[in-house]
Write an enzyme that holds these catalytic residues in place. Structure first.
Site, PDB file in Angstrom:
ATOM      1  N   GLU A   1     -10.151   4.095   5.775  1.00 38.64           N
ATOM      2  CA  GLU A   1      -9.723   4.501   7.081  1.00 38.64           C
ATOM      3  C   GLU A   1     -10.587   5.015   8.102  1.00 38.64           C
ATOM      4  O   GLU A   1     -10.889   4.882   9.225  1.00 38.64           O
ATOM      5  CB  GLU A   1      -8.555   5.594   6.905  1.00 38.64           C
TER       6      GLU A   1
ATOM      7  N   HIS B   1      -7.504  -1.677  15.246  1.00 37.64           N
ATOM      8  CA  HIS B   1      -7.679  -0.951  14.026  1.00 37.64           C
ATOM      9  C   HIS B   1      -7.385  -1.889  12.825  1.00 37.64           C
ATOM     10  O   HIS B   1      -8.218  -1.921  11.684  1.00 37.64           O
ATOM     11  CB  HIS B   1      -6.632   0.292  13.964  1.00 37.64           C
ATOM     12  N   GLU B   2      -6.120  -2.578  12.918  1.00 34.14           N
ATOM     13  CA  GLU B   2      -5.703  -3.425  11.726  1.00 34.14           C
ATOM     14  C   GLU B   2      -6.893  -4.486  11.653  1.00 34.14           C
ATOM     15  O   GLU B   2      -7.168  -5.148  10.425  1.00 34.14           O
ATOM     16  CB  GLU B   2      -4.158  -3.969  12.106  1.00 34.14           C
TER      17      GLU B   2
ATOM     18  N   GLN C   1       0.856  -1.085   0.120  1.00 30.84           N
ATOM     19  CA  GLN C   1       0.134   0.054  -0.006  1.00 30.84           C
ATOM     20  C   GLN C   1       0.884   1.389  -0.078  1.00 30.84           C
ATOM     21  O   GLN C   1       1.837   1.295   0.562  1.00 30.84           O
ATOM     22  CB  GLN C   1      -0.900   0.122   1.084  1.00 30.84           C
TER      23      GLN C   1
ATOM     24  N   MET D   1      -0.281  -2.632   9.173  1.00 35.36           N
ATOM     25  CA  MET D   1      -0.691  -2.813   7.931  1.00 35.36           C
ATOM     26  C   MET D   1      -1.649  -4.088   7.847  1.00 35.36           C
ATOM     27  O   MET D   1      -1.143  -4.868   8.355  1.00 35.36           O
ATOM     28  CB  MET D   1       0.377  -2.936   7.053  1.00 35.36           C
ATOM     29  N   GLU D   2      -2.693  -3.754   7.439  1.00 36.16           N
ATOM     30  CA  GLU D   2      -3.942  -4.931   7.328  1.00 36.16           C
ATOM     31  C   GLU D   2      -3.832  -6.059   6.349  1.00 36.16           C
ATOM     32  O   GLU D   2      -4.804  -6.433   5.777  1.00 36.16           O
ATOM     33  CB  GLU D   2      -5.233  -4.050   7.420  1.00 36.16           C
ATOM     34  N   ASN D   3      -2.500  -6.505   6.328  1.00 33.24           N
ATOM     35  CA  ASN D   3      -2.487  -7.668   5.245  1.00 33.24           C
ATOM     36  C   ASN D   3      -3.199  -8.634   5.844  1.00 33.24           C
ATOM     37  O   ASN D   3      -3.418  -9.171   6.829  1.00 33.24           O
ATOM     38  CB  ASN D   3      -0.857  -8.105   5.294  1.00 33.24           C
TER      39      ASN D   3
ATOM     40  N   LYS E   1       5.231   7.834  10.834  1.00 30.05           N
ATOM     41  CA  LYS E   1       4.519   8.552  11.730  1.00 30.05           C
ATOM     42  C   LYS E   1       5.662   9.304  12.867  1.00 30.05           C
ATOM     43  O   LYS E   1       5.378  10.580  13.196  1.00 30.05           O
ATOM     44  CB  LYS E   1       3.646   7.763  12.978  1.00 30.05           C
TER      45      LYS E   1
ATOM     46  N   HIS F   1      -9.968  -3.795   9.755  1.00 33.39           N
ATOM     47  CA  HIS F   1      -9.786  -3.433   8.260  1.00 33.39           C
ATOM     48  C   HIS F   1     -10.178  -4.779   7.570  1.00 33.39           C
ATOM     49  O   HIS F   1     -10.427  -4.862   6.274  1.00 33.39           O
ATOM     50  CB  HIS F   1      -8.247  -3.394   7.954  1.00 33.39           C
TER      51      HIS F   1
ATOM     52  N   TYR G   1      -8.579   9.904   8.020  1.00 34.14           N
ATOM     53  CA  TYR G   1      -8.724   8.908   9.409  1.00 34.14           C
ATOM     54  C   TYR G   1      -9.682   9.711  10.032  1.00 34.14           C
ATOM     55  O   TYR G   1     -11.004   8.982  10.369  1.00 34.14           O
ATOM     56  CB  TYR G   1      -7.536   8.736   9.906  1.00 34.14           C
TER      57      TYR G   1
END
Ligand code: BES
Ligand code: ZN
Length: 593
Positions: free
Chosen positions: A317, A294-295, A135, A269-271, A551, A298, A384
């Site tokens: 997001e 969060h992930e 991504q 990362m939402e793999n 970040k 997703h 977000y």
């Protein structure tokens, strides 16, 4: 429930794919991981839904041959276009009547979506590590494909790796690990039976070990942090349970976590089946668990219902931040959920100010026009926070019970599809009638306004307490019990302090520059630099030498640049080789553009 999708009014600006082209429907991917040359040697068998001319996305790939799967003696002619610095090179050829082609190629050592770590750059320091991050538009640097979230395909992958490492794919295992006779290598096989977009293809190879948290969840990581990671993320099975109540059964079988080396450029990362996480989440106080929430979320909002292009990123997001809030609320209470959302609000406000200062107000819209723009370069907290705020506003207007029914309808209508903002607006008009007018929704999505009128405010006693302390920069006894999110909000909300002595006292009292929480150390160092304190240069250096999360690194270099610290260049020269190509590029832009 089938739902009519509204087609895009313009082509997706980040891909050569066009809807009239044959579409990839399946990938068989053989990947040999070459640590010596830091390249992936690959063979990709792509199946298309029809014959005809295709234009694939690639970047820095060395293509050897393209041939018809049914006629291996006859190579297919192809044209590799010139290299665009953001979008890469097009690869054009005719898909034969068999609808199946094999492309033999290698990645380059500079592939933007692959990081190669020497043993000394890993936590365990004994074995090399390699991982991919696709991504937003980096899949094309390791696979010739239609690199847009509008195209989904199934895949089977065979990784061929040295015996001393483990090869993982963000996909269900299928065939497992097999020794190659008389060889120092093994193969590991996976199969994703459901169609996913290219940005969710991911692999990681290294000295990886695992421990189960439940029957369907385990944590993978390097050995030395496995136990700490299991403790930190122990709530994951509970989160899954809550998530299924809200969004419907978990659709992907297993849900595992992979804690990466510190150069991983994102929080998470939402793999699919295997979220990748930064090790900086392991702070010993569960303050990073909301990133797992969060992930995990997703898996529904993003992986099951996907944004159609990177201009529609706020759908992925915003929904996920909203869903994360609901999970945190159930596990740690409303006060914590609001506090976490309050921290995101501070980050959002910082990004809004930055875009305004650069004359890029158009990026305040939830659905901006990104023609000619690298999505990574304009990554911010706007999609977000603002998009989650829209969902909270809708929820408040119709009440939670009705909104919860709407969530399930939304998931049901769009599962395994990729949708755009116009479709979302139409869906809200139809299934939440009276919540918002079409005009109001269009203002949220298309106008360059940070917070449209009528948005809900989410305040809470804990958040108010921190904000009021920050207002006149008070130092209170109860701060000793603050968690890292409270500190994050406080330091962000204090903004700059003109009194150097005050910052030093704060640090002496609460040891912020030495906090076990990476978030707190970061927030404190940023605050110090922005306040003009130079005494923490060595701490900043140590931090930036061991952390590659965007970040953290981008704001710190930006702050040093703005404060006129030439020392930033010295630090960067030493730290850059350890950063992920995506982070290298981002910091190059901060310091040299
Ligand atoms: N999918 C994103 C990370 C991402 C976004 C990578 C765009 C590349 C391009 C991931 O789900 C994410 O949002 N991570 C956040 C977590 C946070 C909001 C809890 C992050 O890394 O900060
Ligand atoms: Zn996300």
């Amino acid at each position: 429930m089938a739902y009519a999708l509204i087609p895009r009014s313009r082509p997706d600006p980040h891909t050569h794919y066009r809807p009239q082209h044959p579409q990839i429907i399946d990938l068989v991917w053989k990947v040999s991981v070459d640590f010596g040359r830091t390249v992936l040697r690959c063979e990709a068998t792509l199946s298309f839904n029809k014959p005809g001319i295709v234009v694939l996305d690639t970047r820095d790939l060395v293509v050897a041959t393209v041939f018809d799967d049914l006629d291996c003696d006859k190579p297919i002619e192809y044209v590799l276009g010139g290299r665009h610095p953001i979008f890469g090179s097009s690869l054009t050829f005719r898909v034969p009547l068999s609808c199946r082609v094999i492309i033999v190629y290698e990645t380059s050592p500079e592939a933007s979506g692959v990081q190669w770590l020497a043993p000394e750059q890993t936590g365990g320091k004994q074995y090399p590590f390699m991982f991919t991050q696709a991504q937003s538009i980096h899949a094309r640097s390791f696979l010739p494909c239609q690199d847009t979230p509008a195209v989904r395909f199934t895949n089977s992958t065979i990784l061929d790796v040295p015996k001393y490492v483990r090869g993982l794919m963000a996909a269900p295992e299928h065939g497992g690990r097999k020794d190659l006779p008389c060889s120092t290598r093994v193969t590991e096989e996976f199969k994703t039976p459901y169609p996913i977009p290219s940005y969710l293809l991911a692999t990681a190879v290294g000295d990886l070990h695992s421990e189960a948290l439940s029957g369907r969840t385990r944590v993978w990581t390097e050995k030395h942090i496995l136990e700490a990671a299991c403790d930190e993320f122990a709530e994951t099975p509970d989160m899954m349970h809550i998530a299924e109540g809200l969004f419907g059964p978990y659709p992907w079988g297993r849900y595992d976590l992979l804690v990466m080396p510190a150069s991983f450029p994102y929080g998470g990362m939402e793999n699919p089946c295997l979220s990748f996480l930064t090790p900086s989440l392991i702070a010993g106080d569960k303050s990073g668990a909301h990133v797992v929430a969060h992930e995990l979320m997703h898996s529904w909002t993003g992986n099951l219902v996907t944004n159609e292009s990177w201009e529609d990123f706020s759908l992925n997001e915003g929904w996920t931040v909203y869903a994360e809030y609901r999970i945190v609320e159930m596990i740690w209470g409303t006060d914590m959920a609001k506090l976490s959302f309050g921290l995101l609000q501070r980050e959002f406000e910082r990004d809004v100010a930055l875009f305004i200062s650069k004359g890029q107000e158009f990026l305040l819209a939830l659905c901006p026009n990104l023609e000619g723009i690298d999505p990574d370069e304009v990554f911010s907290r706007i999609p977000y926070y603002k998009s989650a705020l829209l969902l909270h506003t809708l929820e408040q207007r119709v009440g939670r019970p009705r909104f919860d029914v709407f969530i399930k309808k939304y998931m049901d209508a769009f599962r395994f599809s990729s949708i755009n903002c116009a479709t979302f607006i139409q869906f809200v008009m139809q299934y939440l009638p009276g919540a918002m007018s079409q005009k109001e929704l269009e203002v949220w999505f298309y106008e360059p306004i940070a917070i449209p009128e009528g948005a809900v405010t989410l305040s809470s006693p804990m958040l108010d307490d921190v904000l009021s302390a920050a207002k006149d920069r008070r130092i209170l006894g109860r701060m000793a019990n603050w968690n890292s999110i409270q500190w994050g909000v406080y330091l962000e909300a204090c903004q700059v302090s003109p009194e150097i002595a005050w910052i030093v006292v704060l640090d002496e009292l609460y040891k912020l520059s030495q906090s076990p929480s990476t978030d707190v150390r970061f927030a404190f160092l940023l605050f110090a630099i922005e306040s003009g304190v130079t005494g923490y240069a060595k701490d900043v250096e140590a931090f930036l030498m061991t952390q590659g999360r965007l970040k953290y690194v981008r704001p710190l270099y930006r702050a040093m640049r703005d404060a006129g610290w030439t020392y930033a260049l010295t630090i960067y020269e030493k730290a850059r080789p350890g950063y992920h190509p995506i982070a290298q590029h981002a910091v190059d832009l901060v310091l040299f553009d």
